[in-house]
Design a protein around this motif. Structure first.
Motif, PDB file in Angstrom:
ATOM      1  N   UNK A  27       0.828  -1.207   0.000  1.00 14.97           N
ATOM      2  CA  UNK A  27       0.000   0.000   0.000  1.00 14.97           C
ATOM      3  C   UNK A  27       0.862   1.257   0.000  1.00 14.97           C
ATOM      4  N   UNK A  28       1.926   1.247   0.817  1.00 10.80           N
ATOM      5  CA  UNK A  28       2.818   2.407   0.865  1.00 10.80           C
ATOM      6  C   UNK A  28       3.556   2.592  -0.457  1.00 10.80           C
ATOM      7  N   UNK A  29       3.980   1.489  -1.070  1.00 10.47           N
ATOM      8  CA  UNK A  29       4.642   1.581  -2.370  1.00 10.47           C
ATOM      9  C   UNK A  29       3.697   2.161  -3.412  1.00 10.47           C
ATOM     10  N   UNK A  30       2.442   1.724  -3.386  1.00 11.74           N
ATOM     11  CA  UNK A  30       1.460   2.238  -4.336  1.00 11.74           C
ATOM     12  C   UNK A  30       1.178   3.720  -4.072  1.00 11.74           C
ATOM     13  N   UNK A  31       1.137   4.098  -2.807  1.00  8.49           N
ATOM     14  CA  UNK A  31       0.948   5.497  -2.444  1.00  8.49           C
ATOM     15  C   UNK A  31       2.080   6.335  -3.025  1.00  8.49           C
ATOM     16  N   UNK A  32       3.305   5.844  -2.895  1.00  7.29           N
ATOM     17  CA  UNK A  32       4.450   6.587  -3.419  1.00  7.29           C
ATOM     18  C   UNK A  32       4.411   6.692  -4.945  1.00  7.29           C
ATOM     19  N   UNK A  33       3.852   5.703  -5.602  1.00 11.31           N
ATOM     20  CA  UNK A  33       3.705   5.766  -7.059  1.00 11.31           C
ATOM     21  C   UNK A  33       2.557   6.689  -7.465  1.00 11.31           C
ATOM     22  N   UNK A  34       1.429   6.565  -6.779  1.00 14.82           N
ATOM     23  CA  UNK A  34       0.240   7.337  -7.143  1.00 14.82           C
ATOM     24  C   UNK A  34       0.349   8.811  -6.771  1.00 14.82           C
TER      25      UNK A  34
END
Length: 183
Positions: A27-34
């Protein structure tokens, strides 16, 4: 954007607490991408400001930011992508916060009266501009409880509470902007 009811808030917080470490990391990785700029602000700029007062409180702050991310995703759906936002959304948000954030950094040269006014304005705006008052109150209670466990954490209560209110405001603004609600 509507304020979460107590039931919605508790369900979202339960959801946040039920996430395992691997899912949380994704989730944190996706947050950093989004939302690269927002993620960098929340996890790269805010924690060092709190850490100047107390390192434990900066770690708590990062944990609470994850909870806020989970609450918003559970209650309002997937995180909007920065590609779907106005190009200068993050820049506008940063400009709104810049002077007040600078006042929180003690090493920055600033007249004491101006610093105090900016800090007070920052704290009051952080709460007033956030329709998610229930979430802010819950986070403040967690911060107070955690700080009460060690006297060395007490000086970091106000900056931690202010920063978490700002994070909640930023998420609220993000979802509002994505839904056509402006800043």
């Amino acid at each position: 954007m509507q304020e979460l009811t107590n039931q919605e808030l508790y369900q979202a917080l339960e959801y946040a607490k039920s996430i395992d470490e691997d899912t949380g990391r994704k989730m944190l990785e996706q947050f950093q991408l989004d939302q690269t700029a927002l993620a960098q602000t929340i996890f790269g700029i805010f924690p060092p400001i709190i850490a100047r007062e107390n390192q434990d409180m900066s770690y708590l702050f990062m944990d609470l930011c994850f909870d806020v991310l989970c609450v918003f995703q559970k209650a309002f759906g997937p995180l909007p992508s920065q590609n779907d936002m106005d190009f200068d959304w993050a820049a506008k948000q940063a400009l709104l916060l810049d002077a007040e954030l600078q006042s929180l950094i003690r090493e920055n040269p600033m007249d004491d009266k101006i610093r105090a006014k900016l800090q007070d304005r920052f704290a009051s705006r952080a709460v007033e501009d956030t329709p998610q008052i229930g979430l802010v109150k819950l986070m403040n209670e967690v911060i107070d409880d955690y700080a009460s466990e060690s006297p060395s954490r007490v000086p970091a209560i106000k900056p931690t509470q202010t920063m978490i209110a700002v994070v909640i405001r930023l998420f609220n603004n993000l979802y509002s902007q994505a839904n056509g609600g402006g800043l």
